[in-house]
Design a protein around this motif. Structure first.
Motif, PDB file in Angstrom:
ATOM      1  N   VAL A  58       0.838  -1.201   0.000  1.00 47.97           N
ATOM      2  CA  VAL A  58       0.000   0.000   0.000  1.00 47.97           C
ATOM      3  C   VAL A  58       0.877   1.256   0.000  1.00 47.97           C
ATOM      4  O   VAL A  58       1.819   1.369   0.785  1.00 47.97           O
ATOM      5  N   ASP A  59       0.550   2.193  -0.892  1.00 44.08           N
ATOM      6  CA  ASP A  59       1.281   3.463  -0.953  1.00 44.08           C
ATOM      7  C   ASP A  59       0.668   4.530  -0.051  1.00 44.08           C
ATOM      8  O   ASP A  59       1.377   5.423   0.436  1.00 44.08           O
ATOM      9  N   ALA A  60      -0.645   4.461   0.142  1.00 37.74           N
ATOM     10  CA  ALA A  60      -1.341   5.449   0.969  1.00 37.74           C
ATOM     11  C   ALA A  60      -2.452   4.768   1.743  1.00 37.74           C
ATOM     12  O   ALA A  60      -3.311   4.094   1.157  1.00 37.74           O
ATOM     13  N   LEU A  61      -2.428   4.916   3.074  1.00 38.38           N
ATOM     14  CA  LEU A  61      -3.485   4.397   3.944  1.00 38.38           C
ATOM     15  C   LEU A  61      -4.362   5.574   4.358  1.00 38.38           C
ATOM     16  O   LEU A  61      -3.876   6.521   4.974  1.00 38.38           O
ATOM     17  N   VAL A  62      -5.643   5.507   4.013  1.00 37.95           N
ATOM     18  CA  VAL A  62      -6.569   6.599   4.293  1.00 37.95           C
ATOM     19  C   VAL A  62      -7.542   6.156   5.378  1.00 37.95           C
ATOM     20  O   VAL A  62      -8.287   5.184   5.205  1.00 37.95           O
ATOM     21  N   LEU A  93       2.812  -2.543   6.130  1.00 36.30           N
ATOM     22  CA  LEU A  93       2.878  -1.402   5.213  1.00 36.30           C
ATOM     23  C   LEU A  93       4.316  -1.150   4.777  1.00 36.30           C
ATOM     24  O   LEU A  93       5.241  -1.239   5.588  1.00 36.30           O
ATOM     25  N   PRO A  94       4.550  -0.802   3.512  1.00 35.01           N
ATOM     26  CA  PRO A  94       5.896  -0.429   3.067  1.00 35.01           C
ATOM     27  C   PRO A  94       6.379   0.821   3.802  1.00 35.01           C
ATOM     28  O   PRO A  94       5.564   1.634   4.270  1.00 35.01           O
ATOM     29  N   SER A  95       7.678   0.983   3.906  1.00 36.79           N
ATOM     30  CA  SER A  95       8.230   2.110   4.660  1.00 36.79           C
ATOM     31  C   SER A  95       7.888   3.459   4.044  1.00 36.79           C
ATOM     32  O   SER A  95       7.858   4.479   4.744  1.00 36.79           O
ATOM     33  N   HIS A  96       7.592   3.473   2.726  1.00 43.64           N
ATOM     34  CA  HIS A  96       7.271   4.753   2.070  1.00 43.64           C
ATOM     35  C   HIS A  96       5.805   5.142   2.220  1.00 43.64           C
ATOM     36  O   HIS A  96       5.412   6.245   1.858  1.00 43.64           O
ATOM     37  N   CYS A  97       4.987   4.238   2.756  1.00 36.91           N
ATOM     38  CA  CYS A  97       3.542   4.495   2.855  1.00 36.91           C
ATOM     39  C   CYS A  97       3.266   5.674   3.776  1.00 36.91           C
ATOM     40  O   CYS A  97       3.867   5.825   4.834  1.00 36.91           O
ATOM     41  N   LYS A  98       2.352   6.525   3.357  1.00 36.97           N
ATOM     42  CA  LYS A  98       1.883   7.631   4.187  1.00 36.97           C
ATOM     43  C   LYS A  98       0.500   7.291   4.741  1.00 36.97           C
ATOM     44  O   LYS A  98      -0.321   6.671   4.063  1.00 36.97           O
ATOM     45  N   VAL A  99       0.251   7.716   5.964  1.00 38.84           N
ATOM     46  CA  VAL A  99      -1.040   7.497   6.617  1.00 38.84           C
ATOM     47  C   VAL A  99      -1.764   8.832   6.696  1.00 38.84           C
ATOM     48  O   VAL A  99      -1.232   9.807   7.240  1.00 38.84           O
TER      49      VAL A  99
END
Length: 299
Positions: A58-62, A93-99
């Motif tokens: 996942v690149d972005a967790l909303v 989650l990948p380390s680059h993922c933003k929450v």
């Protein structure tokens, strides 16, 4: 466009429907959980079963505007299933993922910090807060009309705080013909309020200034409308507290004295969920796009 960007959206209310539509229009690879009770289809989104595996890649967790509670429970009004966010989920989650969320309680902040993930609180942004002030003010005005037996036109209203919400609240009341007193702490806010035709006063004069008002709107998230202030209000007065929970009003004493006092956080999602959702969706989409572009450029 968000083509190829993996977005996982968990729970929420009607505001999230606008976020889903926006992300779908931008061609994001969107998976959602917490919408199994929704009867209408969600174009461009895939319903996923809530599991740890869902978080992989996942690149972005909303998350919803309110994030999670202190036990990790994610509110999901369109589902009877309980979604609980845990450290095990975050570990996938990948380390680059933003929450992304509206506001984060300590539980969520700690999860992100422990995993080293970027946490973006949308309601901390000036643009989102200013846009949100519009449905907040309209909702507060609606409450004032419902809970008084006088017209707002010609009434004496007091607004505490002259920040993003207080500014819009005062201007809205002025627009319907109220006389508006504004409690401020800073000299530049005093000057601006005076220039706009309000009646400014410094907060250390609150007791003296509150003796004859009809409506009090508080936007300050600390205890400011104390028992001493409430004791000085006329019995007809109504308090509408717009600050985040627990508000800035002594509600216990207000009830004891027979003063009507209401805590009203989250009004945008209640009175204008479509508009509030569009505000969040536009900001969120731009942030995810910017983050995707940075990764693509190796920044």
């Amino acid at each position: 466009m968000l083509t190829g960007v993996q977005v996982l959206l968990l729970g929420g209310d009607a505001r999230q429907l606008e976020v889903i539509r926006k992300l779908g229009m931008l061609d994001a690879s969107l998976t959602v959980c917490g919408f199994d009770g929704l009867h209408s289809p969600l174009d461009g989104a895939v319903h996923g079963e809530y599991s740890e595996e869902l978080f992989e890649g996942v690149d972005a967790l909303v998350l919803p505007v309110v994030g999670t509670d202190e036990k990790g429970v994610i509110p999901a009004v369109f589902s009877d299933r309980e979604l609980i966010l845990t450290a095990d989920h975050m570990a996938r989650l990948p380390s680059h993922c933003k929450v992304y969320t509206g506001m984060a309680k300590p539980y969520l902040s700690a999860l992100c910090e422990r995993r080293g993930l970027g946490l973006i609180e949308l309601l901390d942004r000036d643009d989102v807060a200013i846009y949100n002030a519009i449905p907040t003010a309209e909702g507060a005005l609606m409450m004032a009309i419902q809970h008084t037996d006088i017209t707002i036109h010609g009434s004496l209203c007091m607004v505490l705080g002259f920040g993003r919400t207080g500014f819009t609240m005062a201007r809205t009341l002025q627009g319907v013909g109220a006389r508006v007193k504004v409690g401020v702490r800073r000299s530049e806010h005093f000057a601006r309020a005076l220039e706009m035709g309000f009646e400014p006063f410094y907060m250390d004069s609150l007791l003296a200034e509150s003796s004859n008002i009809d409506l009090l709107f508080n936007t300050i998230p600390t205890m400011i409308v104390t028992a001493q202030i409430i004791a000085n209000l006329p019995s007809r007065a109504v308090i509408i507290d717009l600050a985040s929970k627990p508000g800035g009003t002594d509600f216990r004493f207000a009830e004891k004295r027979g003063i009507k006092a209401m805590l009203a956080p989250g009004l945008p999602g209640i009175v204008a969920p479509k508009t509030a959702g569009l505000i969040i969706a536009d900001c969120l989409a731009q942030l995810i796009l910017d983050d995707s572009n940075k990764r693509g450029n190796g920044i």
